[in-house]
Design an enzyme around this catalytic site. Structure first.
Site, mmCIF file in Angstrom:
data_model
loop_
_atom_site.group_PDB
_atom_site.id
_atom_site.type_symbol
_atom_site.label_atom_id
_atom_site.label_comp_id
_atom_site.label_asym_id
_atom_site.label_seq_id
_atom_site.Cartn_x
_atom_site.Cartn_y
_atom_site.Cartn_z
ATOM 1 N N ASP A 60 -1.893 -10.069 -7.122
ATOM 2 C CA ASP A 60 -2.690 -9.937 -5.906
ATOM 3 C C ASP A 60 -4.171 -9.724 -6.178
ATOM 4 O O ASP A 60 -5.012 -10.161 -5.397
ATOM 5 C CB ASP A 60 -2.132 -8.846 -4.992
ATOM 6 C CG ASP A 60 -1.935 -7.498 -5.686
ATOM 7 O OD1 ASP A 60 -2.245 -7.372 -6.888
ATOM 8 O OD2 ASP A 60 -1.461 -6.569 -5.001
ATOM 9 N N ASP A 95 -2.807 3.876 -8.230
ATOM 10 C CA ASP A 95 -1.356 3.691 -8.149
ATOM 11 C C ASP A 95 -0.567 4.272 -9.315
ATOM 12 O O ASP A 95 0.575 4.665 -9.132
ATOM 13 C CB ASP A 95 -0.970 2.212 -7.982
ATOM 14 C CG ASP A 95 -1.498 1.622 -6.699
ATOM 15 O OD1 ASP A 95 -1.613 2.363 -5.707
ATOM 16 O OD2 ASP A 95 -1.800 0.427 -6.680
#
Length: 741
Positions: A74, A453
């Site tokens: 992404d 993350d």
């Protein structure tokens, strides 16, 4: 990743778009390449190994070349798989600063008739502040590229990014390509991607907030397009087809109930002439709570519901078992054999279902799965074992090996060769969005890192994933702060987003951690940067919500047991400790362009220099190691400033006109000042530079093949190894460079 990870919102516009092809060279090889610097020296660049750490949104095996595959991410570019070497080769590292928006890969296409040809549709965001998309095309499997700029935007890091491939080589003509967009309908090229125009005759009309074309798939000589902007009205079409490349029609008889869902992916079984389509009630990867799998016998137009398990049941603990369906992949060697994946199944954990009889019965591969994550231990996420996965939308079966199946998650790519034993198939693919780097002056590790993350990691080796995995006690997600006491390097503190606490300290250089015994109330909702003074006796923690709201900073002198508010500290600023004097802290107020200092270990701050740049530009205040009061201020689009009197006064450095981030490393032999590393602009290009003479002159140390998009977060040199530098990227992990000796 769960949320878009590029927080800055500056507009770096792509070319407005004539779609003329401009040749772009981007030679990449499976091993690190020596990058010639401006003065004739050379640097070797490699990834610090972590392994994956980001959302692999698509995997595409080449249908006519054994062992050849491509992957898209992404925000971290595209990769080519080398089956013999067992690793991925990055293909888009040549994209530079101004092209940061092209590191998100919306789709990949290969030409079955011409094995060397591969195409990439690039564009991370479709928002107004992002540049337009582009298509790269290669005749040599991505070793070199030609580029066509588009006049539309793509959205590889937006909702729907785990959908099928929106780019396709026409099955009847290798010169013709199709590109599905989110907001601008269907595009067509008749010159192998050199120029693009709207495809005539495509009946579906995009909506402003919709998904547009979700996938394109070849079905024999026809092309099918999944459509994500249906209004849910019974009979509304979300699947279209063309048999001749000109006339499009809604596929007849679309199953009842699918009008209210989004077609996510599709795969065609050439043996049985059946098209399998996965559906969900949202584009994903988040927000899906219902879904199904249907197949179409293309010769007769007959549809069948072959959903393995209907969403909406309950788990053993009574939780609602809600999810959608995502990936679908057929076995090219065995008729009626295929796999599908669930997605967003948090209660009962996602799985991959496999059938060998066209969907009459299914087996959950999760039930017998045995995982080996010893190569990337962080995948245990602080638990005893990894889970099967989440955000499973990329799913592929090797056309030359029926038992070689791979699927992507929000953090890695798992693969199996026997449908039972699984391990990360991720070597060479690094997608971390890195926001913190510390290179200790002593100890086992040369590097500590903090990423979005996956939190904080202790890198015992640069060439292997950290053996301890991500930092635990507590486990936290995105890191917001990481700091080491300059005169006591065994003491390290960190901050970040976490469910069980947001801050921790370490007395062994970051190997093990203890949580702060208490934390300010605002820490749960707005953890920000943290600092410790030179001897580790005081902590300063600043607080900034993800939406930009700033809060008062707090101070602790007992390892986070108690905290007191610092009313004189500028809200939201990043605290910077003086590396030589434990009584000194600094902060830069970006709202007013004022440098503030504390002479009482952070209890109070007073203004020193003012009239400095202010506003929305990016600012980085850094203290030179081993010196008191030697401060450097990087100002995006406004250059570099230096103070040698603790921020009382600053002078502008004449050698560069733009500085985005700056750090220090071991001095060159014979030099009496640390080497300075910078991402900035000294002439016409934004690049990575080193100075061995206190920023009087600079040497570029990366080259055009090693640029990695946006690299403005943090850079730091190694205090023990001259010339070694660590560079944070937004999607290509941690790059480290060393002079070729």
């Amino acid at each position: 990743m769960r949320t878009p990870r590029l927080s800055r919102r500056a507009v770096l516009a792509g070319s407005a778009a004539t779609v003329a092809a401009a040749a772009v060279s981007g030679v990449v090889s499976p091993v690190a390449v020596a990058a010639p610097a401006a003065d004739g020296s050379a640097y070797r660049w490699r990834n610090v190994v972590v392994g994956g750490t980001g959302f692999v949104t698509g995997v595409l095996f080449h249908p006519s070349v054994r062992g050849l595959a491509y992957a898209r991410t992404d925000i971290g570019g595209a990769y080519r798989w080398d089956d013999r070497a067992g690793r991925w080769t990055p293909l888009t590292d040549h994209l530079g600063w101004d092209d940061w928006n092209l590191l998100g890969v919306e789709a990949i296409a290969v030409d079955p008739a011409h094995p060397g040809r591969v195409y990439l549709a690039l564009g991370t965001y479709a928002q107004s502040w992002a540049g337009n998309g582009a298509v790269l095309r290669s005749e040599d499997r991505g070793a070199t590229w030609s580029r066509a700029d588009l006049d539309v935007k793509l959205g590889a890091n937006e909702d729907g990014r785990g959908a099928g491939e929106r780019l396709l080589v026409d099955p009847r003509d290798s010169d013709t390509l199709w590109l599905g967009t989110r907001h601008d309908g269907l595009l067509k090229s008749t010159d192998r991607g050199a120029t693009w125009a709207a495809a005539s005759g495509f009946p579906a009309k995009p909506s402003a907030s919709g998904q547009g074309v979700m996938f394109l798939v070849a079905v024999g000589r026809a092309v099918y397009a999944g459509w994500g902007d249906g209004d849910g009205t019974p009979g509304t079409a979300n699947l279209y087809r063309t048999a001749d490349g000109t006339a499009w029609e809604a596929v007849p008889g679309q199953p009842s109930g699918t009008a209210a869902k989004v077609p996510i992916r599709a795969a065609y079984d050439t043996h049985t002439r059946e098209l399998y389509v996965t559906y969900a009630n949202a584009p994903g990867p988040n927000g899906q709570s219902d879904g199904s799998v249907h197949k179409l016998r293309t010769a007769t137009g007959k549809w069948a519901d072959v959903t393995p398990v209907k969403p909406g049941g309950t788990t053993d603990d009574g939780s609602a078992d809600t999810f959608g369906y995502g990936g679908v992949a057929v076995d090219a060697r065995r008729p009626g054999t295929l796999a599908v994946s669930t997605n967003n199944r948090w209660a009962d954990i996602d799985t991959v279902y496999r059938t060998t009889n066209g969907g009459r019965t299914w087996t959950s591969l999760k039930d017998a799965a045995v995982f080996d994550v010893s190569e990337t231990p962080y995948l245990k996420w602080g638990d005893d074992k990894p889970k099967f996965g989440w955000w499973i939308q990329a799913l592929a079966v090797d056309p030359y090996d029926s038992k070689h199946l791979v699927y992507g998650t929000g953090a890695t790519l798992y693969g199996t060769r026997d449908l039972k034993r699984w391990a990360p198939q991720i070597r060479g693919l690094e997608e971390a969005s890195v926001v913190q780097l510390v290179s200790p002056p002593a100890g086992e590790a040369h590097l500590l890192s903090g990423s979005r993350d996956i939190g904080v990691m202790y890198h015992e080796r640069l060439t292997a994933s950290p053996a301890r995995g991500m930092a635990t006690n507590p486990v936290s997600g995105s890191a917001t702060g990481l700091a080491q006491a300059a005169a006591r390097p065994s003491y390290v503190v960190r901050a970040g987003w976490g469910d069980n606490g947001n801050g921790a300290y370490s007395n062994d250089g970051g190997q093990t951690w203890a949580p702060f015994e208490a934390q300010p109330d605002i820490a749960k909702d707005a953890p920000g940067p943290i600092a410790t003074n030179a001897d580790g006796s005081a902590l300063l923690w600043s607080f900034v919500h993800w939406d930009g709201t700033k809060y008062a900073a707090h101070r602790s002198t007992d390892n986070g047991t108690t905290w007191s508010e610092i009313s004189s500290f500028p809200k939201g600023a990043t605290p910077v400790a003086d590396p030589a004097d434990p009584t000194l802290f600094y902060a830069y107020d970006t709202d007013t362009g004022t440098l503030l200092a504390s002479t009482d270990s952070g209890r109070s701050f007073t203004a020193r220099a003012d009239g400095l740049p202010s506003g929305d530009a990016q600012f980085k205040l850094v203290a030179a190691p081993g010196r008191s009061g030697d401060l450097w201020l990087s100002v995006k689009w406004n250059g570099l400033y230096r103070s040698t009197d603790g921020g009382v006064s600053f002078s502008k450095v004449a050698s560069c006109w733009a500085s985005y981030t700056l750090g220090f490393g071991r001095a060159a032999d014979g030099a009496d000042y640390p080497a300075i590393y910078q991402v900035g602009s000294t002439d016409t290009i934004t690049a990575v530079y080193r100075s061995d003479d206190e920023a009087k002159t600079w040497t570029r140390i990366n080259d055009d093949a090693h640029q990695w998009g946006w690299t403005g977060e943090v850079i730091v040199g190694d205090p023990r190894v001259y010339g070694r530098v660590y560079l944070a990227t937004n999607g290509r992990g941690i790059q480290y460079g060393e002079p070729v000796r």
